[in-house]
Enzyme design. Structure first.
Site, PDB file in Angstrom:
ATOM      1  N   ASN A  11       8.393   5.371   6.246  1.00  0.00           N
ATOM      2  CA  ASN A  11       8.502   6.456   5.270  1.00  0.00           C
ATOM      3  C   ASN A  11       7.129   7.114   5.186  1.00  0.00           C
ATOM      4  O   ASN A  11       6.225   6.577   4.553  1.00  0.00           O
ATOM      5  CB  ASN A  11       8.924   5.872   3.911  1.00  0.00           C
ATOM      6  CG  ASN A  11       8.909   6.910   2.810  1.00  0.00           C
ATOM      7  OD1 ASN A  11       8.770   8.110   3.069  1.00  0.00           O
ATOM      8  ND2 ASN A  11       9.047   6.459   1.571  1.00  0.00           N
ATOM      9  N   LYS A  13       6.248   9.708   3.686  1.00  0.00           N
ATOM     10  CA  LYS A  13       6.009  10.403   2.411  1.00  0.00           C
ATOM     11  C   LYS A  13       5.400  11.784   2.698  1.00  0.00           C
ATOM     12  O   LYS A  13       5.688  12.354   3.742  1.00  0.00           O
ATOM     13  CB  LYS A  13       5.134   9.539   1.493  1.00  0.00           C
ATOM     14  CG  LYS A  13       5.692   8.104   1.378  1.00  0.00           C
ATOM     15  CD  LYS A  13       5.149   7.334   0.225  1.00  0.00           C
ATOM     16  CE  LYS A  13       5.795   5.944   0.207  1.00  0.00           C
ATOM     17  NZ  LYS A  13       5.433   5.157  -0.954  1.00  0.00           N
ATOM     18  N   HIS A  97      14.659   7.104  -3.475  1.00  0.00           N
ATOM     19  CA  HIS A  97      13.353   6.433  -3.503  1.00  0.00           C
ATOM     20  C   HIS A  97      12.793   6.478  -4.927  1.00  0.00           C
ATOM     21  O   HIS A  97      12.996   7.461  -5.640  1.00  0.00           O
ATOM     22  CB  HIS A  97      12.394   7.122  -2.530  1.00  0.00           C
ATOM     23  CG  HIS A  97      11.131   6.360  -2.324  1.00  0.00           C
ATOM     24  ND1 HIS A  97      10.091   6.407  -3.224  1.00  0.00           N
ATOM     25  CD2 HIS A  97      10.763   5.487  -1.359  1.00  0.00           C
ATOM     26  CE1 HIS A  97       9.124   5.602  -2.803  1.00  0.00           C
ATOM     27  NE2 HIS A  97       9.509   5.025  -1.675  1.00  0.00           N
ATOM     28  N   GLU A  99       9.988   7.107  -6.044  1.00  0.00           N
ATOM     29  CA  GLU A  99       9.136   8.268  -6.351  1.00  0.00           C
ATOM     30  C   GLU A  99       9.992   9.480  -6.712  1.00  0.00           C
ATOM     31  O   GLU A  99       9.581  10.309  -7.525  1.00  0.00           O
ATOM     32  CB  GLU A  99       8.208   8.554  -5.154  1.00  0.00           C
ATOM     33  CG  GLU A  99       7.077   7.527  -5.091  1.00  0.00           C
ATOM     34  CD  GLU A  99       6.540   7.257  -3.692  1.00  0.00           C
ATOM     35  OE1 GLU A  99       6.802   8.043  -2.766  1.00  0.00           O
ATOM     36  OE2 GLU A  99       5.845   6.224  -3.539  1.00  0.00           O
ATOM     37  N   GLU A 168      13.028  -2.130  -3.176  1.00  0.00           N
ATOM     38  CA  GLU A 168      11.622  -1.759  -3.281  1.00  0.00           C
ATOM     39  C   GLU A 168      11.159  -1.923  -4.725  1.00  0.00           C
ATOM     40  O   GLU A 168      11.321  -1.000  -5.536  1.00  0.00           O
ATOM     41  CB  GLU A 168      11.422  -0.304  -2.847  1.00  0.00           C
ATOM     42  CG  GLU A 168      11.765  -0.027  -1.407  1.00  0.00           C
ATOM     43  CD  GLU A 168      10.949   1.138  -0.850  1.00  0.00           C
ATOM     44  OE1 GLU A 168      10.283   0.929   0.166  1.00  0.00           O
ATOM     45  OE2 GLU A 168      10.957   2.219  -1.451  1.00  0.00           O
ATOM     46  N   GLY A 174       2.794   0.884  -2.599  1.00  0.00           N
ATOM     47  CA  GLY A 174       1.474   1.498  -2.484  1.00  0.00           C
ATOM     48  C   GLY A 174       0.384   0.793  -3.268  1.00  0.00           C
ATOM     49  O   GLY A 174      -0.722   1.316  -3.412  1.00  0.00           O
ATOM     50  N   SER A 212       4.459  -2.349   0.053  1.00  0.00           N
ATOM     51  CA  SER A 212       3.251  -2.968   0.616  1.00  0.00           C
ATOM     52  C   SER A 212       3.551  -3.968   1.726  1.00  0.00           C
ATOM     53  O   SER A 212       2.817  -4.928   1.907  1.00  0.00           O
ATOM     54  CB  SER A 212       2.396  -3.604  -0.482  1.00  0.00           C
ATOM     55  OG  SER A 212       1.961  -2.617  -1.405  1.00  0.00           O
TER      56      SER A 212
HETATM   57  P1  PGA Z   1       4.292   1.222   0.772  1.00  0.00           P
HETATM   58  O1  PGA Z   1       5.530   2.196   0.480  1.00  0.00           O
HETATM   59  O2  PGA Z   1       4.627   0.461   2.036  1.00  0.00           O
HETATM   60  O3  PGA Z   1       3.116   2.151   0.967  1.00  0.00           O
HETATM   61  O4  PGA Z   1       4.143   0.328  -0.397  1.00  0.00           O
HETATM   62  C1  PGA Z   1       6.853   1.772   0.706  1.00  0.00           C
HETATM   63  C2  PGA Z   1       7.798   2.846   0.255  1.00  0.00           C
HETATM   64  O5  PGA Z   1       7.533   3.502  -0.759  1.00  0.00           O
HETATM   65  O6  PGA Z   1       8.855   3.069   0.879  1.00  0.00           O
END
Ligand code: PGA
Length: 250
Positions: A11, A13, A97, A99, A168, A174, A212
């Protein structure tokens, strides 16, 4: 368990650019070989056409989108429909997601509708569920993820066996904080049980872990019985890291 082919999806982003994308895909194509898992990259929508071209002529890496409109078409400024994604060879679409739930106010029902649109267009939705830190601390993890998945099940019925789920935990995205393999497996098992109540095909459904996941911790997470791959954010932007995770899914 064994019949599930793992999926590692990057992803990206809101990262990348024409030159950076080209370099990243070149490195991924050069290093991926013939993976024994499914692999996908999900760039920002404006780069889907570029990525379709960069990925042409190979089958190891599939193209994914980060979102899809809940509407079929029409006066929805800024939205991109499932049919449009399909035009550019998109195979997967991340849906719901955290976000987007957090910053765009996406509701469980909107997420479920997006899943329906994706499935109708022949795109596999990667449906994200996960609790926030305060929800976890209040002991609400199971309640939250079950509620989020339940909306998708209710609207999509038997088609539910065609989706991919991504657990998640919001506090792990993140942040460098990963759920331990045991913590993640426990939630994956809850989701598997919920899927089993909805479809006889539940053992086919892949449940990814995201938050992460990186080159160092992927193997241990991916060794859990109900962790069928990863949704990778930060580590998907570095080819060696992403390729190490792909290798760990073997
Ligand atoms: P991350 O993001 O691996 O940077 O924690 C995962 C995601 O949001 O899909």
């Amino acid at each position: 368990m064994s019949e599930r082919r793992k999926l590692v999806a990057g992803n990206w982003k809101m990262n990348g650019g024409l030159a950076a994308n080209q370099a990243l895909v070149q490195a991924l194509r050069g290093g991926v070989g013939q993976p024994v898992c499914d692999v996908a990259v999900c760039p920002p929508p404006v780069y889907l056409a570029q990525l379709q071209q960069l990925l042409a002529g190979q089958a190891a890496i599939a193209l994914g989108a980060q979102d899809v409109s809940q509407h079929e078409g029409g006066a929805f400024t800024g939205d991109v429909s499932a049919a449009m994604l399909k035009d550019f060879g998109v195979r997967y679409a991340i849906v719901g997601h955290s976000e987007r739930r957090q910053y765009q106010g996406e509701t469980d029902l909107q997420v479920a509708t997006k899943v329906k649109r994706a499935l109708a267009a022949g795109i596999t939705p990667i449906v994200c569920v996960g609790e926030t830190l305060s929800e976890r601390e209040q002991g609400l993890t199971e309640f939250i993820v079950r509620r989020q998945l339940s909306a998708v099940i209710q609207l999509n019925g038997p088609c539910i066996s065609e989706i991919v789920v991504a657990y998640e935990p919001v506090w792990a995205i993140g942040t460098g904080k990963t759920a331990t393999p045991t913590e993640a497996q426990a939630v994956h098992a809850v989701l598997r049980t919920q899927l089993r109540a909805a479809t006889e095909q539940a053992d086919r459904v892949r449940i990814l872990y995201g938050g992460s996941m990186n080159a160092a911790n992927a193997a241990e997470l991916l060794a859990q019985p109900d962790i069928d791959g990863g949704l990778i954010g930060g580590a998907a932007l570095k080819a060696p890291d992403f390729l190490t995770i792909v290798a760990a899914a073997a």
